[in-house]
Write a protein that holds these residues in place. Structure first.
Motif, PDB file in Angstrom:
ATOM      1  N   GLU A 185      42.549  36.057  31.105  1.00  0.00           N
ATOM      2  CA  GLU A 185      41.402  36.957  31.198  1.00  0.00           C
ATOM      3  C   GLU A 185      41.592  37.986  32.305  1.00  0.00           C
ATOM      4  OE1 GLU A 185      36.536  36.707  31.816  1.00  0.00           O
ATOM      5  OE2 GLU A 185      37.743  34.895  31.708  1.00  0.00           O
ATOM      6  N   ILE A 186      42.101  37.535  33.445  1.00  0.00           N
ATOM      7  CA  ILE A 186      42.320  38.446  34.580  1.00  0.00           C
ATOM      8  C   ILE A 186      43.356  39.504  34.234  1.00  0.00           C
ATOM      9  CG2 ILE A 186      43.220  38.599  36.938  1.00  0.00           C
ATOM     10  CD1 ILE A 186      42.074  35.763  37.399  1.00  0.00           C
ATOM     11  N   VAL A 187      44.500  39.067  33.693  1.00  0.00           N
ATOM     12  CA  VAL A 187      45.648  39.961  33.490  1.00  0.00           C
ATOM     13  C   VAL A 187      45.451  40.899  32.303  1.00  0.00           C
ATOM     14  CG1 VAL A 187      48.119  40.042  32.951  1.00  0.00           C
ATOM     15  CG2 VAL A 187      47.247  38.346  34.580  1.00  0.00           C
ATOM     16  N   PHE A 188      44.972  40.351  31.181  1.00  0.00           N
ATOM     17  CA  PHE A 188      44.955  41.134  29.944  1.00  0.00           C
ATOM     18  C   PHE A 188      43.587  41.697  29.563  1.00  0.00           C
ATOM     19  CE2 PHE A 188      48.654  38.300  29.423  1.00  0.00           C
ATOM     20  CZ  PHE A 188      49.638  39.256  29.229  1.00  0.00           C
ATOM     21  N   VAL A 189      42.514  41.035  29.991  1.00  0.00           N
ATOM     22  CA  VAL A 189      41.185  41.505  29.608  1.00  0.00           C
ATOM     23  C   VAL A 189      40.608  42.448  30.663  1.00  0.00           C
ATOM     24  CG1 VAL A 189      38.826  40.834  29.017  1.00  0.00           C
ATOM     25  CG2 VAL A 189      40.755  39.411  28.271  1.00  0.00           C
ATOM     26  N   HIS A 190      40.576  41.989  31.913  1.00  0.00           N
ATOM     27  CA  HIS A 190      39.968  42.792  32.964  1.00  0.00           C
ATOM     28  C   HIS A 190      40.899  43.894  33.481  1.00  0.00           C
ATOM     29  CE1 HIS A 190      36.449  40.365  32.907  1.00  0.00           C
ATOM     30  NE2 HIS A 190      37.063  39.266  33.353  1.00  0.00           N
ATOM     31  N   ARG A 191      42.138  43.503  33.838  1.00  0.00           N
ATOM     32  CA  ARG A 191      43.049  44.478  34.453  1.00  0.00           C
ATOM     33  C   ARG A 191      43.895  45.229  33.429  1.00  0.00           C
ATOM     34  NH1 ARG A 191      45.119  42.530  40.269  1.00  0.00           N
ATOM     35  NH2 ARG A 191      46.298  44.427  39.873  1.00  0.00           N
ATOM     36  N   LYS A 192      44.047  44.669  32.235  1.00  0.00           N
ATOM     37  CA  LYS A 192      44.822  45.316  31.162  1.00  0.00           C
ATOM     38  C   LYS A 192      46.205  45.763  31.664  1.00  0.00           C
ATOM     39  CE  LYS A 192      40.848  46.946  28.460  1.00  0.00           C
ATOM     40  NZ  LYS A 192      39.795  46.250  29.217  1.00  0.00           N
ATOM     41  N   GLU A 193      46.922  44.845  32.278  1.00  0.00           N
ATOM     42  CA  GLU A 193      48.226  45.150  32.873  1.00  0.00           C
ATOM     43  C   GLU A 193      49.244  45.548  31.805  1.00  0.00           C
ATOM     44  OE1 GLU A 193      49.436  45.055  36.062  1.00  0.00           O
ATOM     45  OE2 GLU A 193      47.456  44.667  36.937  1.00  0.00           O
ATOM     46  N   LYS A 194      49.925  46.676  32.041  1.00  0.00           N
ATOM     47  CA  LYS A 194      50.986  47.098  31.132  1.00  0.00           C
ATOM     48  C   LYS A 194      52.271  46.312  31.401  1.00  0.00           C
ATOM     49  CE  LYS A 194      49.232  51.803  30.507  1.00  0.00           C
ATOM     50  NZ  LYS A 194      49.525  53.263  30.669  1.00  0.00           N
ATOM     51  N   ASN A 195      52.479  45.927  32.650  1.00  0.00           N
ATOM     52  CA  ASN A 195      53.624  45.100  33.037  1.00  0.00           C
ATOM     53  C   ASN A 195      53.081  43.829  33.695  1.00  0.00           C
ATOM     54  OD1 ASN A 195      55.813  47.059  32.375  1.00  0.00           O
ATOM     55  ND2 ASN A 195      54.766  48.274  33.927  1.00  0.00           N
ATOM     56  N   PRO A 196      52.680  42.858  32.872  1.00  0.00           N
ATOM     57  CA  PRO A 196      51.886  41.729  33.374  1.00  0.00           C
ATOM     58  C   PRO A 196      52.676  40.601  34.025  1.00  0.00           C
ATOM     59  CG  PRO A 196      52.207  41.522  31.021  1.00  0.00           C
ATOM     60  CD  PRO A 196      52.849  42.819  31.412  1.00  0.00           C
ATOM     61  N   CYS A 197      53.992  40.564  33.855  1.00  0.00           N
ATOM     62  CA  CYS A 197      54.763  39.377  34.225  1.00  0.00           C
ATOM     63  C   CYS A 197      54.643  39.029  35.713  1.00  0.00           C
ATOM     64  CB  CYS A 197      56.227  39.566  33.848  1.00  0.00           C
ATOM     65  SG  CYS A 197      56.478  39.740  32.062  1.00  0.00           S
ATOM     66  N   SER A 198      54.734  40.036  36.576  1.00  0.00           N
ATOM     67  CA  SER A 198      54.705  39.777  38.012  1.00  0.00           C
ATOM     68  C   SER A 198      53.371  39.176  38.446  1.00  0.00           C
ATOM     69  CB  SER A 198      54.979  41.068  38.784  1.00  0.00           C
ATOM     70  OG  SER A 198      54.906  40.840  40.181  1.00  0.00           O
ATOM     71  N   LEU A 199      52.271  39.784  38.012  1.00  0.00           N
ATOM     72  CA  LEU A 199      50.950  39.284  38.381  1.00  0.00           C
ATOM     73  C   LEU A 199      50.703  37.900  37.803  1.00  0.00           C
ATOM     74  CD1 LEU A 199      48.184  39.597  39.670  1.00  0.00           C
ATOM     75  CD2 LEU A 199      47.438  40.841  37.620  1.00  0.00           C
ATOM     76  N   CYS A 200      51.079  37.703  36.552  1.00  0.00           N
ATOM     77  CA  CYS A 200      50.896  36.402  35.902  1.00  0.00           C
ATOM     78  C   CYS A 200      51.647  35.308  36.667  1.00  0.00           C
ATOM     79  CB  CYS A 200      51.383  36.465  34.454  1.00  0.00           C
ATOM     80  SG  CYS A 200      51.160  34.923  33.527  1.00  0.00           S
ATOM     81  N   ALA A 201      52.904  35.596  37.024  1.00  0.00           N
ATOM     82  CA  ALA A 201      53.715  34.627  37.756  1.00  0.00           C
ATOM     83  C   ALA A 201      53.105  34.334  39.127  1.00  0.00           C
ATOM     84  CB  ALA A 201      55.141  35.137  37.911  1.00  0.00           C
ATOM     85  N   LYS A 202      52.593  35.372  39.783  1.00  0.00           N
ATOM     86  CA  LYS A 202      51.989  35.192  41.103  1.00  0.00           C
ATOM     87  C   LYS A 202      50.758  34.296  41.028  1.00  0.00           C
ATOM     88  CE  LYS A 202      50.098  37.814  45.007  1.00  0.00           C
ATOM     89  NZ  LYS A 202      49.802  39.177  45.529  1.00  0.00           N
TER      90      LYS A 202
END
Length: 241
Positions: free
Chosen positions: A91-108
């Protein structure tokens, strides 16, 4: 499984990954690498000279349609305690922030959630599922994308959390992982990540396959170079002193 166990044991011994009497958590995402790491350490636990316990942790990111029931059953069969930790990463990565390059944030976020749970449980060591191919790809990605020669370490101490990460699958190639998971009928949870299959790591994997046609045993040479160079934490001579 015998071949996988021999490689895992050699890696554990080469880098002094496990101490007598400790508990090793396994970060189980549900993918083939982490599931094999769990199965291998559970088997190693039964005969390794240094006595240790194994527990399994899964971060449930909240991705739609994901069910970890099969992982829980595997842990029960292996006699490994299992904890499922819900964290709204999807929800944080893809819904709220809509990260185009999500891997780094997801891993963190995953690392943070795991460290928090490990500290709560009083466990200071976690096994991750990075294998031989991951090391080769990471070194090349570091060189191509950052202009430096580096790679994660076989054993990494995180001073902020007091947690030590180990990677006992480092001597196992990805094709061997796939073969072992299939032969052992280990359950694998499909990855529903929108970025799956479209990352820089996938590009690097494809590049290595292409280069290997012209430079045989390329991965073996790169992995050997990582140990001989050596990159920090990789020297076998240092470990044996």
């Amino acid at each position: 499984m015998q071949h996988i166990l021999s490689l895992v044991r050699r890696c554990v011994e080469d880098y002094n990954m496990i101490e007598d009497g400790e508990t090793v958590a396994v970060g189980v995402s549900g993918g083939k690498d982490s599931v094999l790491t769990l199965a291998a350490l559970a088997k190693l636990r039964d005969f390794y000279p240094k006595k240790f316990q194994v527990t399994a942790l899964t971060i449930d990111s909240g991705a739609p349609g994901v069910d970890f029931t099969a992982i829980a059953r595997l842990c029960e069969a292996l006699e490994v305690p299992y904890r499922l930790i819900p964290v709204p990463i999807y929800e944080i990565v893809f819904v709220h922030r809509k990260e185009k390059n999500p891997c780094s944030l997801c891993a963190k976020l995953r690392r943070g959630a795991l460290s928090t749970e490990l500290n709560r449980l009083g466990i200071s060591k976690i096994a991750l599922g990075h294998h031989y191919d991951d090391a080769v790809e990471t070194m090349l990605m570091s060189l191509f994308l950052e202009g430096r020669i580096s790679c994660f370490q076989p054993v990494t101490y995180l001073d902020r959390s007091g947690v030590t990460q180990i990677r006992p699958l480092l001597y196992v190639q990805e094709r061997e992982v796939r073969g072992a998971v299939k032969r052992l009928a280990l359950p694998v949870v499909d990855n529903p990540c929108p970025a799956n299959g479209s990352t820089k790591r996938e590009e690097t994997k494809e590049l290595i396959l292409e280069l290997d046609k012209h430079y045989p045993n390329l991965k073996k040479k790169i992995f050997g170079a990582i140990q001989r160079y050596p990159l920090y934490g990789w020297s076998l001579e240092e470990q044996q002193r």
